[in-house]
Design an enzyme around this catalytic site. Structure first.
Site, short mmCIF file in Angstrom:
data_model
loop_
_atom_site.label_atom_id
_atom_site.label_comp_id
_atom_site.label_asym_id
_atom_site.label_seq_id
_atom_site.Cartn_x
_atom_site.Cartn_y
_atom_site.Cartn_z
N ARG A 616 0.85 -1.20 0.00
CA ARG A 616 0.00 0.00 0.00
C ARG A 616 0.89 1.25 0.00
O ARG A 616 1.81 1.37 0.81
CB ARG A 616 -0.90 0.00 1.23
N ILE A 617 0.60 2.16 -0.89
CA ILE A 617 1.34 3.42 -0.95
C ILE A 617 0.63 4.41 -0.03
O ILE A 617 -0.50 4.83 -0.30
CB ILE A 617 1.42 3.95 -2.39
N ASN A 619 1.20 7.55 0.83
CA ASN A 619 0.99 8.89 0.28
C ASN A 619 1.63 8.92 -1.10
O ASN A 619 2.86 9.00 -1.22
CB ASN A 619 1.60 9.96 1.19
N VAL A 691 9.53 1.98 0.31
CA VAL A 691 9.64 2.42 -1.09
C VAL A 691 10.82 3.36 -1.30
O VAL A 691 11.26 3.58 -2.42
CB VAL A 691 8.32 3.10 -1.54
N GLU A 693 14.07 3.27 -0.94
CA GLU A 693 15.32 2.84 -1.55
C GLU A 693 15.12 2.02 -2.83
O GLU A 693 16.05 1.82 -3.59
CB GLU A 693 16.14 2.04 -0.53
#
Length: 733
Positions: A616-617, A619, A691, A693
């Site tokens: 899940r991203i 933002n 996310v 790196e």
């Protein structure tokens, strides 16, 4: 809260606030200059003195004498601290070198003294008056020369073996055996290593630039031999770190020693850019060998990856083979890591340690294999996809959508228009080429705690020692609390960067966002239960939204539950054995178009695109910023970054931003970033993954592959500077 079973439906799944591209809540302070960094805390100590560090002029040997007479007599000087008057110190277990040299010197520019004065200029001028006599010893500064003496590291898992690599490789109809090298890299972050230190009795306060406050407290305690309880570290804003600020450095230790020497008055210390390059940590150089054997249909039957790197005695390797253990299928496998002793400044973590440089080699090797097979590079990677850990086939991936990333990225980029024959596409004097590479970065979750409170006005306050190193921690933590407590983001106050707050995961290893928000989730869950019980609601059935708690037709204001005294809860999330049951990683695919000047060999990156699967991203706006920043760093690693070692005297020669080249705006074109729709229930209750790196992993290889496609020059020694490009140009120019 123990996270040891996959997450089920929870309040985060509503996605009313989480998952939205909300502007950074700290953005106004950052853009108006009111976000104060470590060196700017005049509000905390308006009478601070200034310290200037004197670094060692030799890379290895002993300090025979130090004469500080002239320095102490200089205008404005308050004290000069060396190993002779600093008191008893120890080396923190996290470091390979002491933060203060003496009598032994372990690397060039290691701190040998600090001069304290009323002004920075006075301290800097007096530092030139410190006379140090050295006894120089011979050192080892050349990785290639020391390669034969490299040994298997004592810690970790340096080697792995599955099946019969040698036999399978010998029988493979298509073989690749190549050597690749990557140079030393510097973090080159905007904010320098900086600290202001002050003592009040036995209590030490540090305003410093640090990514992991709990580690900083531990390291200072071990170094100064004082209790952890006597140390407070504040780091509410950090202007970049990339791993260089995971541990305390000489600015923190020397500032503390300097302050103690003048009776506890605050002392400011900031490292200059040359000191950052040689006094702190760097990404070590590597030598890598890739051997891949495949069937004519592209299926890999044998794969081996060996890597050599160096560090100070007691240090560790650059784990460049790690991604090769997990990225592609193949029954017969071998990886090996070897470590040389080098007397250079400490080698340590830099953004995506291991994978960032390992993929620079692996993904070029895959491109070369595709050419031998006369196969599309994207298809070669799809053919060798796996849904299980190739070294432990009983361990499935929690989520793995590498194929989706490859297909989506290729379609968005227009990969089908690529001419697979190098040197065939021209625009005037420019040769145009496309390249691609897979992205891979392990997913790590770290124990993390937070305290969440609500007051009678319905304002939710979150406190955790988490740091924001420019990555957006303030905002995603606010989004998490707002989602959990059913309030808008502007009703959430986030307090970060204070070691007196509950201990978080800290920022590093792309674990910060997922882990710290999971800690906030746990604290909010406890606060929700407290509110429900106080108001007589069933906690399991309660819904929090619009500033209210509701069960069925009954509702009440959560502000009323807080009352005049307020309510708060503190909780920690701890992660169980799901990482042992499931392989957890993030994936992506990079696509790059370059133009190569047929006369000069100049390389210009024209387009970049990528598709990424990272749970899940939380933002999308700040996550995109993370990825485009990482992609930019990847361009630097491909084309320009090279910390050049003087192999006679053991230091980095190009130790400033004039000579250590990094990408600027003119070097970076439009970057298309696409996030796959993915939830990972085995990662955390947030169903997110790291996310930060992932975006650097593989992009440099995609640039190198694009350069080859453009002009037919295959370069295996990074960076791809024009002298290397132009050597092979006459055949196609």
């Amino acid at each position: 809260m123990k996270f040891d079973t996959p997450a089920t439906t929870n309040p985060i799944d509503r996605m009313t606030v989480v998952g939205k591209p909300i502007d950074r809540i700290d953005g106004k302070r950052k853009t108006t200059g009111t976000a104060r960094y470590a060196y700017e805390r005049n509000d905390a100590a308006p009478d601070a003195a200034y310290g200037y560090i004197v670094g060692s002029a030799i890379a290895k040997g002993r300090i025979d004498s130090i004469d500080v007479t002239d320095a102490k007599a200089a205008p404005g000087v308050l004290a000069v601290v060396t190993h002779e008057n600093a008191g008893k110190l120890a080396k923190a277990k996290a470091h390979t070198a002491n933060m203060l040299a003496g009598p032994n010197v372990q690397h060039y520019d290691q701190a040998v003294a600090i001069v304290v004065a009323e002004t920075f200029e006075q301290a800097r001028a007096a530092a030139k008056l410190v006379r140090v006599g050295y006894g120089r010893s011979s050192g080892s500064f050349d990785l290639a020369a020391s390669q034969s003496s490299a040994v298997k590291p004592k810690d970790g898992t340096p080697d792995t073996a599955v099946g019969d690599f040698a036999g399978a490789f010998a029988k493979a109809p298509v073989k690749l055996d190549q050597r690749y090298t990557t140079p030393d890299h510097s973090h080159a972050m905007m904010e320098p290593h900086a600290t202001m230190a002050a003592w009040k009795g036995s209590k030490l306060t540090l305003w410093t630039s640090n990514q992991m406050l709990n580690w900083a407290v531990r390291d200072m305690s071990e170094t100064l031999l004082i209790p952890k309880e006597d140390i407070r570290v504040l780091s509410p804003f950090v202007g970049g770190g990339f791993g260089s600020k995971l541990w305390i450095r000489s600015d923190a230790v020397m500032a503390a020693l300097a302050s103690r020497a003048i009776g506890g008055r605050a002392v400011k210390v900031a490292l200059t850019r040359p000191q950052i390059m040689n006094n702190t940590t760097h990404r070590p150089a590597t030598i890598q060998r890739l051997r891949i054997g495949a069937q004519k249909d592209g299926k890999i039957t044998a794969i081996a990856h060996e890597s050599w790197s160096g560090d100070l005695p007691g240090g560790g390797p650059e784990t460049a083979v790690n991604q090769t253990r997990l990225l592609y299928a193949g029954a017969n496998r071998m990886t090996a890591t070897r470590l040389s002793v080098l007397d250079l400044p400490e080698g340590n973590a830099m953004r995506a340690p291991g994978e960032a440089v390992g993929l620079l080699a692996l993904e070029v090797a895959m491109d070369e294999l595709a050419e031998k097979l006369k196969m599309d590079p994207v298809q070669l990677r799809i053919v060798n996809d796996t849904q299980v850990d190739p070294e432990k086939p009983t361990r499935q991936f929690s989520q793995r959508d590498l194929v989706g990333c490859l297909k989506t990225g290729a379609e968005r980029f227009g990969w089908s228009k690529r001419n697979p024959v190098p040197g065939q596409v021209r625009e005037g004097r420019w040769l145009i080429g496309m390249g691609m590479a897979s992205a891979f970065r392990d997913n790590v979750a770290m124990k993390s705690a937070a305290r969440v409170g609500i007051d009678k006005k319905g304002v939710v306050t979150v406190a955790t020692d988490m740091t924001d190193i420019g990555t957006g921690s303030y905002t995603i933590i606010a989004q998490t609390a707002a989602e959990m407590m059913g309030v808008p983001v502007d009703k959430v106050v986030v307090l970060l960067g204070d070691s007196s707050f509950p201990v978080s995961s800290g920022s590093g290893g792309q674990w910060g966002g997922n882990s710290s928000t999971a800690g906030v989730y746990a604290a909010c869950s406890a606060l929700r239960d407290s509110i429900a019980r106080k108001l007589g609601f069933d906690p399991a059935a309660a819904v929090f939204e619009g500033g209210k708690i509701r069960v069925g037709d009954r509702s009440a204001s959560i502000a009323d539950a807080a009352g005049d005294a307020g309510l708060s809860a503190e909780e920690t999330i701890e992660f169980g054995d799901l990482t042992k049951t499931y392989a957890q990683a993030t994936f992506g695919a990079h696509f790059v178009e370059v133009a190569v000047d047929s006369a000069t060999g100049e390389v210009r990156v024209r387009r970049m695109g990528g598709a990424f699967a990272a749970g899940r991203i939380l933002n999308p706006k700040s996550a995109r910023s993370q990825v485009i920043g990482a992609m930019t760093m990847g361009v630097g690693a491909a084309l320009m970054e090279d910390a050049i070692v003087d192999k006679r005297f053991g230091y980095f020669v190009n130790h400033d931003m004039a000579e250590y080249h990094v990408p600027v705006h003119a070097d970076v074109p439009h970057q298309d970033v696409f996030f796959m729709d993915e939830l990972d229930e085995k990662s955390s209750p947030m169903k997110a993954k790291g996310v930060g790196e992932l975006g650097i992993c593989g992009v440099g290889a995609a640039v190198a592959n694009a350069v080859y496609n453009a002009c037919g020059v295959r370069i295996r020694e990074y960076p791809l500077t024009l002298d290397k490009v132009i050597t092979g140009m006459p055949q196609v120019a």
